[in-house]
Design a protein around this motif. Sequence first.
Motif, PDB file in Angstrom:
ATOM      1  N   LEU A  35       0.822  -0.912  -0.152  1.00 18.79           N
ATOM      2  CA  LEU A  35      -0.022  -0.064   0.342  1.00 18.79           C
ATOM      3  C   LEU A  35       0.877   1.405  -0.535  1.00 18.79           C
ATOM      4  O   LEU A  35       0.323   2.297  -0.423  1.00 18.79           O
ATOM      5  CB  LEU A  35      -1.274   0.158   1.188  1.00 18.79           C
ATOM      6  CG  LEU A  35      -1.664  -1.003   1.111  1.00 18.79           C
ATOM      7  CD1 LEU A  35      -2.792  -1.303   2.616  1.00 18.79           C
ATOM      8  CD2 LEU A  35      -2.718  -0.994  -0.468  1.00 18.79           C
ATOM      9  N   THR A  36       2.110   1.333   0.521  1.00 15.95           N
ATOM     10  CA  THR A  36       3.011   2.619   0.725  1.00 15.95           C
ATOM     11  C   THR A  36       2.887   2.395  -1.082  1.00 15.95           C
ATOM     12  O   THR A  36       3.636   3.422  -1.473  1.00 15.95           O
ATOM     13  CB  THR A  36       4.126   1.725   1.265  1.00 15.95           C
ATOM     14  OG1 THR A  36       3.255   1.795   2.800  1.00 15.95           O
ATOM     15  CG2 THR A  36       4.900   3.309   1.647  1.00 15.95           C
ATOM     16  N   CYS A  43       1.067   6.820  -9.552  1.00 14.89           N
ATOM     17  CA  CYS A  43       0.059   5.704 -10.569  1.00 14.89           C
ATOM     18  C   CYS A  43      -1.437   6.253  -9.721  1.00 14.89           C
ATOM     19  O   CYS A  43      -1.018   6.931  -7.906  1.00 14.89           O
ATOM     20  CB  CYS A  43       0.295   4.327 -10.226  1.00 14.89           C
ATOM     21  SG  CYS A  43       2.213   3.385 -10.896  1.00 14.89           S
ATOM     22  N   GLU A  44      -1.779   5.693 -10.542  1.00 14.25           N
ATOM     23  CA  GLU A  44      -3.629   6.320 -10.004  1.00 14.25           C
ATOM     24  C   GLU A  44      -4.257   4.930  -9.875  1.00 14.25           C
ATOM     25  O   GLU A  44      -3.701   3.662 -11.087  1.00 14.25           O
ATOM     26  CB  GLU A  44      -4.382   7.038 -10.703  1.00 14.25           C
ATOM     27  CG  GLU A  44      -3.488   8.494 -11.371  1.00 14.25           C
ATOM     28  CD  GLU A  44      -4.179   9.028 -12.442  1.00 14.25           C
ATOM     29  OE1 GLU A  44      -4.815  10.041 -12.299  1.00 14.25           O
ATOM     30  OE2 GLU A  44      -4.020   8.248 -13.925  1.00 14.25           O
ATOM     31  N   PHE A  45      -5.250   4.461  -9.073  1.00 15.96           N
ATOM     32  CA  PHE A  45      -6.066   3.537  -8.901  1.00 15.96           C
ATOM     33  C   PHE A  45      -7.280   4.422  -9.796  1.00 15.96           C
ATOM     34  O   PHE A  45      -8.698   5.083  -9.004  1.00 15.96           O
ATOM     35  CB  PHE A  45      -6.457   3.756  -7.254  1.00 15.96           C
ATOM     36  CG  PHE A  45      -7.054   2.171  -7.027  1.00 15.96           C
ATOM     37  CD1 PHE A  45      -6.479   1.149  -6.757  1.00 15.96           C
ATOM     38  CD2 PHE A  45      -7.704   2.492  -6.240  1.00 15.96           C
ATOM     39  CE1 PHE A  45      -6.978   0.212  -6.625  1.00 15.96           C
ATOM     40  CE2 PHE A  45      -8.453   1.107  -5.899  1.00 15.96           C
ATOM     41  CZ  PHE A  45      -7.612  -0.375  -6.335  1.00 15.96           C
ATOM     42  N   TYR A  52      -8.239   7.898  -8.349  1.00 19.82           N
ATOM     43  CA  TYR A  52      -8.211   8.205  -7.779  1.00 19.82           C
ATOM     44  C   TYR A  52      -6.285   8.020  -7.342  1.00 19.82           C
ATOM     45  O   TYR A  52      -5.627   7.552  -7.629  1.00 19.82           O
ATOM     46  CB  TYR A  52      -8.735   7.180  -6.288  1.00 19.82           C
ATOM     47  CG  TYR A  52     -10.025   7.119  -6.426  1.00 19.82           C
ATOM     48  CD1 TYR A  52     -10.903   8.325  -5.384  1.00 19.82           C
ATOM     49  CD2 TYR A  52     -10.734   6.480  -7.168  1.00 19.82           C
ATOM     50  CE1 TYR A  52     -12.188   8.467  -5.114  1.00 19.82           C
ATOM     51  CE2 TYR A  52     -12.373   5.935  -6.513  1.00 19.82           C
ATOM     52  CZ  TYR A  52     -13.003   7.462  -6.234  1.00 19.82           C
ATOM     53  OH  TYR A  52     -14.134   7.194  -5.928  1.00 19.82           O
ATOM     54  N   ALA A  53      -5.793   9.094  -6.488  1.00 13.00           N
ATOM     55  CA  ALA A  53      -4.996   9.033  -6.230  1.00 13.00           C
ATOM     56  C   ALA A  53      -4.266   7.963  -5.245  1.00 13.00           C
ATOM     57  O   ALA A  53      -4.903   7.654  -5.082  1.00 13.00           O
ATOM     58  CB  ALA A  53      -4.008  10.381  -5.671  1.00 13.00           C
ATOM     59  N   ALA A  57      -6.421   5.617  -2.645  1.00 14.18           N
ATOM     60  CA  ALA A  57      -6.490   3.975  -2.559  1.00 14.18           C
ATOM     61  C   ALA A  57      -6.117   3.924  -1.364  1.00 14.18           C
ATOM     62  O   ALA A  57      -6.214   2.724  -1.381  1.00 14.18           O
ATOM     63  CB  ALA A  57      -5.729   3.975  -3.710  1.00 14.18           C
ATOM     64  N   LYS A  58      -4.850   3.732  -1.321  1.00 13.83           N
ATOM     65  CA  LYS A  58      -4.624   3.415   0.302  1.00 13.83           C
ATOM     66  C   LYS A  58      -5.207   3.474   1.267  1.00 13.83           C
ATOM     67  O   LYS A  58      -5.357   2.034   1.627  1.00 13.83           O
ATOM     68  CB  LYS A  58      -3.402   4.126   0.371  1.00 13.83           C
ATOM     69  CG  LYS A  58      -2.116   3.491   1.872  1.00 13.83           C
ATOM     70  CD  LYS A  58      -1.464   3.764   2.210  1.00 13.83           C
ATOM     71  CE  LYS A  58      -0.183   2.965   3.608  1.00 13.83           C
ATOM     72  NZ  LYS A  58       0.586   3.920   4.128  1.00 13.83           N
TER      73      LYS A  58
END
Length: 128
Positions: A35-36, A43-45, A52-53, A57-58
């Motif tokens: 996740l880090t 990258c985007e999610f 999302y940034a 996402a994390k």
Amino acid sequence: MIRPWFMLLIACGAALVASAAPLLPTARAEVDALLTRLQTSGCEFNRNGTWYAGAEAKAHLLKKLDYLEGKDMVSTAEQFIERGASASSMSGKPYLVRCAGKAPVQSAVWLKAELQQVRAARAASAPR
């Protein structure tokens, strides 16, 4: 009268429930590293059609991890990827990761590749 096969079925079900466990410490470290990496990758999610940034996402995936751990549904990084980080539990749509200059890939593919790198780095730094 309770049938013997019914008692066996109940015993097997209880054994399965008893074998469920929260994320193991090594697996938790791997998930945290994944996740880090997602957060800091640039990258985007994509979740349900919206990009999302990494930080968002994390945060979302940590909520899903908390839910899965609360239900004793995950004990390895692979299980987290498959059960929480691959698709929306609401829509069933796969999550995507899009990095600069590359086509989007399913999050499961991206996360599994990153997991291999996390494990390789850990193995390389382990005392011999």
